[in-house]
Design an enzyme around this catalytic site. Structure first.
Site, PDB file in Angstrom:
ATOM      1  N   ARG A   1       1.470 -12.464  -0.326  1.00 29.02           N
ATOM      2  CA  ARG A   1       1.207 -11.032  -0.161  1.00 29.02           C
ATOM      3  C   ARG A   1       0.280 -10.705   1.009  1.00 29.02           C
ATOM      4  O   ARG A   1       0.522  -9.703   1.703  1.00 29.02           O
ATOM      5  CB  ARG A   1       0.685 -10.402  -1.452  1.00 29.02           C
ATOM      6  CG  ARG A   1       1.757 -10.334  -2.553  1.00 29.02           C
ATOM      7  CD  ARG A   1       1.342  -9.442  -3.706  1.00 29.02           C
ATOM      8  NE  ARG A   1       1.183  -8.067  -3.280  1.00 29.02           N
ATOM      9  CZ  ARG A   1       0.035  -7.483  -3.021  1.00 29.02           C
ATOM     10  NH1 ARG A   1      -1.096  -8.131  -3.188  1.00 29.02           N
ATOM     11  NH2 ARG A   1       0.006  -6.234  -2.622  1.00 29.02           N
TER      12      ARG A   1
ATOM     13  N   SER B   1       5.847   0.701  -4.019  1.00 32.29           N
ATOM     14  CA  SER B   1       4.953  -0.086  -4.848  1.00 32.29           C
ATOM     15  C   SER B   1       3.518   0.043  -4.370  1.00 32.29           C
ATOM     16  O   SER B   1       3.272   0.323  -3.199  1.00 32.29           O
ATOM     17  CB  SER B   1       5.399  -1.544  -4.796  1.00 32.29           C
ATOM     18  OG  SER B   1       4.953  -2.237  -5.929  1.00 32.29           O
TER      19      SER B   1
ATOM     20  N   GLY C   1       5.842   1.228  -9.502  1.00 32.99           N
ATOM     21  CA  GLY C   1       5.037   1.385  -8.294  1.00 32.99           C
ATOM     22  C   GLY C   1       3.582   1.716  -8.532  1.00 32.99           C
ATOM     23  O   GLY C   1       2.835   1.948  -7.581  1.00 32.99           O
TER      24      GLY C   1
ATOM     25  N   GLU D   1       9.096   2.150 -14.950  1.00 30.66           N
ATOM     26  CA  GLU D   1       9.303   0.710 -14.799  1.00 30.66           C
ATOM     27  C   GLU D   1       8.075   0.038 -14.170  1.00 30.66           C
ATOM     28  O   GLU D   1       8.122  -0.387 -13.029  1.00 30.66           O
ATOM     29  CB  GLU D   1      10.531   0.461 -13.915  1.00 30.66           C
ATOM     30  CG  GLU D   1      11.807   1.027 -14.493  1.00 30.66           C
ATOM     31  CD  GLU D   1      12.965   1.045 -13.513  1.00 30.66           C
ATOM     32  OE1 GLU D   1      14.112   1.169 -13.978  1.00 30.66           O
ATOM     33  OE2 GLU D   1      12.732   0.950 -12.292  1.00 30.66           O
ATOM     34  N   PRO D   2       6.982  -0.049 -14.899  1.00 26.59           N
ATOM     35  CA  PRO D   2       5.795  -0.692 -14.325  1.00 26.59           C
ATOM     36  C   PRO D   2       5.985  -2.201 -14.223  1.00 26.59           C
ATOM     37  O   PRO D   2       6.452  -2.840 -15.166  1.00 26.59           O
ATOM     38  CB  PRO D   2       4.702  -0.375 -15.356  1.00 26.59           C
ATOM     39  CG  PRO D   2       5.442  -0.216 -16.654  1.00 26.59           C
ATOM     40  CD  PRO D   2       6.777   0.384 -16.297  1.00 26.59           C
ATOM     41  N   GLY D   3       5.659  -2.765 -13.081  1.00 27.19           N
ATOM     42  CA  GLY D   3       5.680  -4.216 -12.925  1.00 27.19           C
ATOM     43  C   GLY D   3       4.268  -4.711 -12.707  1.00 27.19           C
ATOM     44  O   GLY D   3       3.595  -5.219 -13.608  1.00 27.19           O
ATOM     45  N   ARG D   4       3.784  -4.473 -11.474  1.00 27.09           N
ATOM     46  CA  ARG D   4       2.451  -4.901 -11.071  1.00 27.09           C
ATOM     47  C   ARG D   4       1.356  -4.446 -12.047  1.00 27.09           C
ATOM     48  O   ARG D   4       0.436  -5.204 -12.331  1.00 27.09           O
ATOM     49  CB  ARG D   4       2.169  -4.293  -9.694  1.00 27.09           C
ATOM     50  CG  ARG D   4       0.857  -4.634  -9.054  1.00 27.09           C
ATOM     51  CD  ARG D   4       0.615  -3.688  -7.877  1.00 27.09           C
ATOM     52  NE  ARG D   4       1.787  -3.549  -7.027  1.00 27.09           N
ATOM     53  CZ  ARG D   4       2.046  -4.294  -5.964  1.00 27.09           C
ATOM     54  NH1 ARG D   4       1.207  -5.222  -5.610  1.00 27.09           N
ATOM     55  NH2 ARG D   4       3.141  -4.086  -5.259  1.00 27.09           N
TER      56      ARG D   4
ATOM     57  N   TYR E   1       2.423  -8.291   3.206  1.00 30.61           N
ATOM     58  CA  TYR E   1       2.155  -6.860   2.970  1.00 30.61           C
ATOM     59  C   TYR E   1       0.724  -6.470   3.300  1.00 30.61           C
ATOM     60  O   TYR E   1       0.258  -5.433   2.823  1.00 30.61           O
ATOM     61  CB  TYR E   1       2.312  -6.505   1.489  1.00 30.61           C
ATOM     62  CG  TYR E   1       3.562  -6.907   0.780  1.00 30.61           C
ATOM     63  CD1 TYR E   1       4.823  -6.660   1.333  1.00 30.61           C
ATOM     64  CD2 TYR E   1       3.501  -7.473  -0.489  1.00 30.61           C
ATOM     65  CE1 TYR E   1       5.968  -6.999   0.639  1.00 30.61           C
ATOM     66  CE2 TYR E   1       4.646  -7.813  -1.179  1.00 30.61           C
ATOM     67  CZ  TYR E   1       5.882  -7.570  -0.615  1.00 30.61           C
ATOM     68  OH  TYR E   1       7.005  -7.901  -1.318  1.00 30.61           O
TER      69      TYR E   1
ATOM     70  N   CYS F   1       0.415 -24.522   7.809  1.00 33.18           N
ATOM     71  CA  CYS F   1       0.385 -24.515   9.266  1.00 33.18           C
ATOM     72  C   CYS F   1       0.802 -23.155   9.794  1.00 33.18           C
ATOM     73  O   CYS F   1       1.885 -23.021  10.367  1.00 33.18           O
ATOM     74  CB  CYS F   1       1.318 -25.585   9.792  1.00 33.18           C
ATOM     75  SG  CYS F   1       0.381 -27.011  10.273  1.00 33.18           S
TER      76      CYS F   1
HETATM   77  C1  LIG Z   1       9.864  -3.270  -7.782  1.00 31.68           C
HETATM   78  C2  LIG Z   1      10.436  -2.253  -8.680  1.00 31.68           C
HETATM   79  C3  LIG Z   1       9.701  -1.792  -9.772  1.00 31.68           C
HETATM   80  C4  LIG Z   1       8.291  -2.242 -10.073  1.00 31.68           C
HETATM   81  O1  LIG Z   1       7.389  -1.949  -9.065  1.00 31.68           O
HETATM   82  P1  LIG Z   1       5.818  -2.186  -9.353  1.00 31.68           P
HETATM   83  O2  LIG Z   1       5.174  -1.785  -8.097  1.00 31.68           O
HETATM   84  O3  LIG Z   1       5.645  -3.636  -9.639  1.00 31.68           O
HETATM   85  O4  LIG Z   1       5.457  -1.340 -10.507  1.00 31.68           O
HETATM   86  C5  LIG Z   1      10.294  -0.875 -10.608  1.00 31.68           C
HETATM   87  N1  LIG Z   1      11.541  -0.427 -10.394  1.00 31.68           N
HETATM   88  C6  LIG Z   1      12.283  -0.853  -9.347  1.00 31.68           C
HETATM   89  C7  LIG Z   1      13.641  -0.323  -9.164  1.00 31.68           C
HETATM   90  C8  LIG Z   1      11.758  -1.767  -8.448  1.00 31.68           C
HETATM   91  O5  LIG Z   1      12.492  -2.159  -7.412  1.00 31.68           O
END
Ligand SMILES: *Cc1c(COP(=O)(O)O)cnc(C)c1O
Length: 446
Positions: A343, A224, A261, A303-306, A347, A374
């Protein structure tokens, strides 16, 4: 004069650098920051602080940008970056799919009416219930991650007389330049089947030997907050070589998921690739690798998340105390911290902050924004510069907190979790209410 490394300030110490904020963020002439047409001062008054703010239009636009740029891919939003019912609906309406990795995420998505066939289920240690739910609801793909799981799922599917579509999570032996805890494709970590050791090919064989699961292809997810595409190109070559080997043996797998990622900019020094360029580079990397290996280009997925949720969100805090440490910096303490954003300690996540509730002046001053917990690691913004006029009661806004903040939030020090407020066209709407002490103490039955 204090000598300290300070970040570049092309927009001034209290400026809104566009790449860090949702595109519907502006500063009014009176200095008040508005997101989605909602003044953060009004929002703080109505919902209290801290509060997570999501720009609904930004979130939907980002889903849309991925869907268009990756029009020849399947796109799944990674729900672990942030998921609630409203978000599940935004994702569903945008037409893209959803990636979940636990029973909780799966149940939440189903309860929001998310179409099961557009869901992909991940997890390195899926429970029996998770597999049963996935099979029962016919989720689109199950990404298998261990030999035990393949056996368990094969038995389960055989009992039910179904053939669930699966992908094999392949470990391609690349270590992206990101934090250890979010690097997921080198050999010595918990996810996937190693390609180099032959485990991935063995997993394929085990699936075929079971004669039940519908094996569609491979899945790689490198980690990521990855800038650029160098690591993806490496991972793609590795995955395509395995696909080519399998094809040579008569087993042509039609799909390859590249995972997520994709990095976002949290601070001025960072720059994210435009989504269209990302798509072009990944598409051509797969094309080149397939040509070299002499196989057909598989159906691709990302699979974009962030990259969707991160810049859509911001956190609003209120300043409670300020300490001037001569020769060092000014410590600005806010009313949240590592319980709403873990975070930085987890990280080494980096952020910036601005004063969001008024026009503030004064000399540029090195600051560290810290939380109320704390723990000396409870830092929200490690290194930033703000005008010296910041004072108690000021609102601070931190951009980029839409990903992995609410979803990783916790109750350290018995601090209740903040609310999540969606903003759109000048309207604010509570989408996840803040926790109360009754919520917290209600769990304590001893
Ligand atoms: C965490 C994850 C993602 C998303 O990662 P981002 O950094 O948020 O884009 C996609 N696929 C899998 C399998 C993950 O574990």
């Amino acid at each position: 004069m204090i000598s300290i490394d300070t970040p570049a300030l092309p927009y001034g110490a209290n400026g809104l650098q566009p790449k860090l904020w949702s595109r519907h963020t502006v500063r009014r002439p009176d200095g008040v920051v508005t997101i989605g047409g909602v003044a953060l001062t009004d929002l703080a008054e109505q919902y209290g602080t801290p509060a997570y703010v999501y720009d609904e239009a930004e979130f939907r636009l980002r889903c849309d940008e991925f869907r268009r740029a990756f029009h020849d891919f399947d796109v799944y939003y990674a729900g672990k970056s942030f998921l609630c019912r409203a978000v599940a609906r935004w994702v569903a309406e945008s037409g893209i799919g959803l990636d979940v990795c636990t029973e909780g995420e799966l149940r939440l998505a189903l309860s929001a009416g998310f179409p099961a066939e557009r869901i992909v289920l991940h997890g390195n240690n899926k429970s029996a219930v998770e597999l049963e739910l996935a099979v029962e609801h016919h989720v689109g793909r199950i990404v298998v991650d261990s030999f035990d799981e393949i056996e368990r799922l094969t038995t389960l599917a055989a009992d039910r007389g179904v053939c669930p579509p699966v992908l094999v999570r392949a470990t391609v032996g690349v270590r992206p330049d990101t934090h250890d805890n979010i690097a997921t494709a080198h050999e010595d970590q918990k996810f996937g089947f190693s390609v180099a050791s032959g485990a991935a090919a063995d997993a394929v064989e085990l699936i075929h030997a079971g004669g039940v699961l519908d094996l569609r292809g491979l899945h790689i997810h490198l980690g990521s907050q990855i800038f650029g595409t160098r690591e993806y190109e490496f991972g793609i070559r590795c995955a395509v070589e395995l696909l080519a080997e399998l094809a040579k043996a008569g087993d042509e797998l039609p799909e390859l998921s590249l995972g997520g990622g994709f990095a976002i900019a949290y601070i001025p020094d960072q720059t994210a690739l435009p989504v269209t360029e990302l798509a072009e580079r990944l598409r051509s990397a797969v094309g080149d690798a397939c040509r070299a290996a002499g196989i057909r280009v598989p159906r691709l997925a990302v699979e974009p998340g962030r990259a969707i949720s991160g810049p859509s969100g911001a956190t609003v805090y209120r300043v409670g105390t300020i300490k001037h440490l001569p020769g060092l910096r000014t410590y600005i303490a806010v009313d949240g911290g590592m319980s709403d954003n873990i975070r930085p300690p987890l990280y080494d996540g980096v952020y910036v902050a601005v004063v969001a509730g008024r026009d503030v002046d004064g000399d540029d001053t090195p600051v560290r924004v810290v939380g109320r917990h704390c723990d000396a690691g409870d830092v929200v913004v490690r290194d930033d510069v703000l005008p010296s006029g910041v004072r108690l009661g000021d609102l601070l806004a931190v951009p980029g907190t839409g990903a992995y903040c609410r979803s990783l939030s916790n109750n350290f020090n018995h601090v209740p979790r903040p609310p999540v407020v969606a903003v759109l066209d000048g309207q604010a709407r509570l989408i996840v209410r803040g926790e109360t002490f009754d919520d917290l103490f209600g769990l304590d039955v001893g």
